[in-house]
Structure formats: C-alpha cells, structure tokens
Design an enzyme around this catalytic site. Structure first.
Site, PDB file in Angstrom:
ATOM      1  N   CYS A 106      64.301  42.409  10.594  1.00  0.00           N
ATOM      2  CA  CYS A 106      64.998  42.389  11.838  1.00  0.00           C
ATOM      3  C   CYS A 106      65.691  40.853  12.095  1.00  0.00           C
ATOM      4  O   CYS A 106      64.808  40.302  11.413  1.00  0.00           O
ATOM      5  CB  CYS A 106      63.935  42.934  13.014  1.00  0.00           C
ATOM      6  SG  CYS A 106      62.573  41.964  13.212  1.00  0.00           S
ATOM      7  N   CYS A 148      60.450  44.713  19.576  1.00  0.00           N
ATOM      8  CA  CYS A 148      59.683  44.877  20.524  1.00  0.00           C
ATOM      9  C   CYS A 148      60.353  44.603  21.837  1.00  0.00           C
ATOM     10  O   CYS A 148      60.252  45.267  22.886  1.00  0.00           O
ATOM     11  CB  CYS A 148      58.415  44.110  20.480  1.00  0.00           C
ATOM     12  SG  CYS A 148      57.186  44.111  19.099  1.00  0.00           S
ATOM     13  N   CYS A 184      58.423  40.816  18.622  1.00  0.00           N
ATOM     14  CA  CYS A 184      59.502  40.841  17.637  1.00  0.00           C
ATOM     15  C   CYS A 184      60.750  41.348  18.171  1.00  0.00           C
ATOM     16  O   CYS A 184      60.614  41.758  19.386  1.00  0.00           O
ATOM     17  CB  CYS A 184      59.295  41.574  16.354  1.00  0.00           C
ATOM     18  SG  CYS A 184      59.124  43.244  16.645  1.00  0.00           S
ATOM     19  N   ARG A 232      61.017  46.919  24.842  1.00  0.00           N
ATOM     20  CA  ARG A 232      60.802  46.389  26.228  1.00  0.00           C
ATOM     21  C   ARG A 232      61.764  46.740  27.195  1.00  0.00           C
ATOM     22  O   ARG A 232      61.780  47.059  28.411  1.00  0.00           O
ATOM     23  CB  ARG A 232      60.438  44.751  26.208  1.00  0.00           C
ATOM     24  CG  ARG A 232      59.958  44.637  27.631  1.00  0.00           C
ATOM     25  CD  ARG A 232      59.463  42.964  27.430  1.00  0.00           C
ATOM     26  NE  ARG A 232      58.038  42.858  26.431  1.00  0.00           N
ATOM     27  CZ  ARG A 232      57.733  41.563  26.362  1.00  0.00           C
ATOM     28  NH1 ARG A 232      58.154  40.544  26.761  1.00  0.00           N
ATOM     29  NH2 ARG A 232      56.565  41.569  25.411  1.00  0.00           N
ATOM     30  N   CYS A 269      58.913  41.412  12.651  1.00  0.00           N
ATOM     31  CA  CYS A 269      58.823  43.003  12.901  1.00  0.00           C
ATOM     32  C   CYS A 269      57.869  43.554  12.048  1.00  0.00           C
ATOM     33  O   CYS A 269      57.305  44.633  12.261  1.00  0.00           O
ATOM     34  CB  CYS A 269      60.160  43.604  12.736  1.00  0.00           C
ATOM     35  SG  CYS A 269      61.604  43.042  13.949  1.00  0.00           S
TER      36      CYS A 269
END
Length: 175
Positions: free
Chosen positions: A104, A43, A40, A47, A130
């Site tokens: 999100c 995420c 998502c 990252r 998300c």
C-alpha cells in the site's frame, strides 16, 4: 406494520447504527493514541468507510418516518459497508500474503479538492505499514475483525432492507 418495521422506521434503529460507528471510530483512535498502533493507508480508508456508515446513520436519524430519508441512509450504509468490507478483505490478503510487489502507499490518495490527511492529520494521516500485524484478539487480527464488522453491517442491512423500504398502507415516496 410489524414491530420490526416500526423499529426500522424509528430513530432508535438509526441511532444504534450511528452509535456502533462511533464506537468503532473511538476504538480506532484508542488503538492509535493509547495503544500506539500506527494506522496504515488501508486502515485510514476503512476509517473513512466507518465515517460513511456514521453519516448514513445520522441521515436516517433526521427523519426516519420518511421513505426517501430511509432510502438515502440505506444507500450510504450499503456503499460504505461494501467498500469497507472490500478494503478489509484486501488488507487481510496483504497481511496474509505479503509481497514486495503488492504494497500500500504511504499517503492516502484522496482527491486534490479534499485532502483529508492534510485537513485532519490526527485522524486521517497513515503512519503504519499495511503488512504489519501489531495486534490480535483471540488469534484474529484487527483487519480480520474489520471483515467481521463490515460483514455484520451488511447482514444487518439485509435484515433491515425490506422494513426500511416498506411504507405505510398508502403507497407514497414520502411515507
């Protein structure tokens, strides 16, 4: 100089930081491409925070004997780990308390001059939601594991901050 300080001034300590970030990035890509778990937006932002930790480790590895290099590495480490923890906590909250009013976005909001999702879509383009919880290990979601990971990075930084900032017997910005 204590052994802990010598370790903080060595390439090995920064290599471990870099290696752990590479391992997290490899795990993220494994989850995405082997296990087919769609990342998502949050995420993707996490990252990016891990990439910041990786970059900080590389900075620290360049010349760990110099205080200025260690300070730059530590600042990047602190900013990235703090931002990552904030994102992970927000994602855990979204997953535990789903709301139609708190969602999100579908695309990351990178600056127009740096559209990472267009430049590197295989790594930075979100394809998941998300609020989805597609994976758990020992009853803990991936977002919760990232809270653990970023907290671990911050605890490690707290343990290393004094040795990182300490120099030799001579007070110098470059020693």
């Amino acid at each position: 100089m204590t052994a802990f300080t010598r370790f903080a001034h060595s390439r090995a300590s920064w290599f471990i930081l870099t290696g752990s970030a590479i391992a997290l990035e490899a795990a993220a890509l494994y989850f995405q491409y082997v296990m087919k778990l769609d990342p998502c937006v949050m995420c993707i932002y996490q990252r990016l925070a891990v990439f910041g930790i990786l970059a900080s480790g590389l900075i620290g590895m360049t010349a760990p004997k110099f205080l200025i290099v260690r300070i730059l590495g530590a600042i990047g480490w602190a900013v990235s780990a703090t931002w990552g923890l904030k994102l992970a906590l927000a994602l855990v909250d979204m997953q535990n308390n789903p709301s139609p009013f708190s969602t999100c976005s579908f695309l990351p909001e990178f600056p127009a001059w740096m559209p990472l999702h267009e430049w590197f879509p295989s790594v930075m383009l979100p394809t998941g939601m998300c609020t989805d919880v597609p994976w758990q290990f020992m009853g803990v979601t991936m977002a919760e594991w990232m809270v653990v990971a970023f907290s671990g990075y911050l605890v490690a930084l707290l343990l290393f901050i004094v040795p990182i900032l300490s120099g030799s017997n001579k007070p110098s910005l470059y020693k």
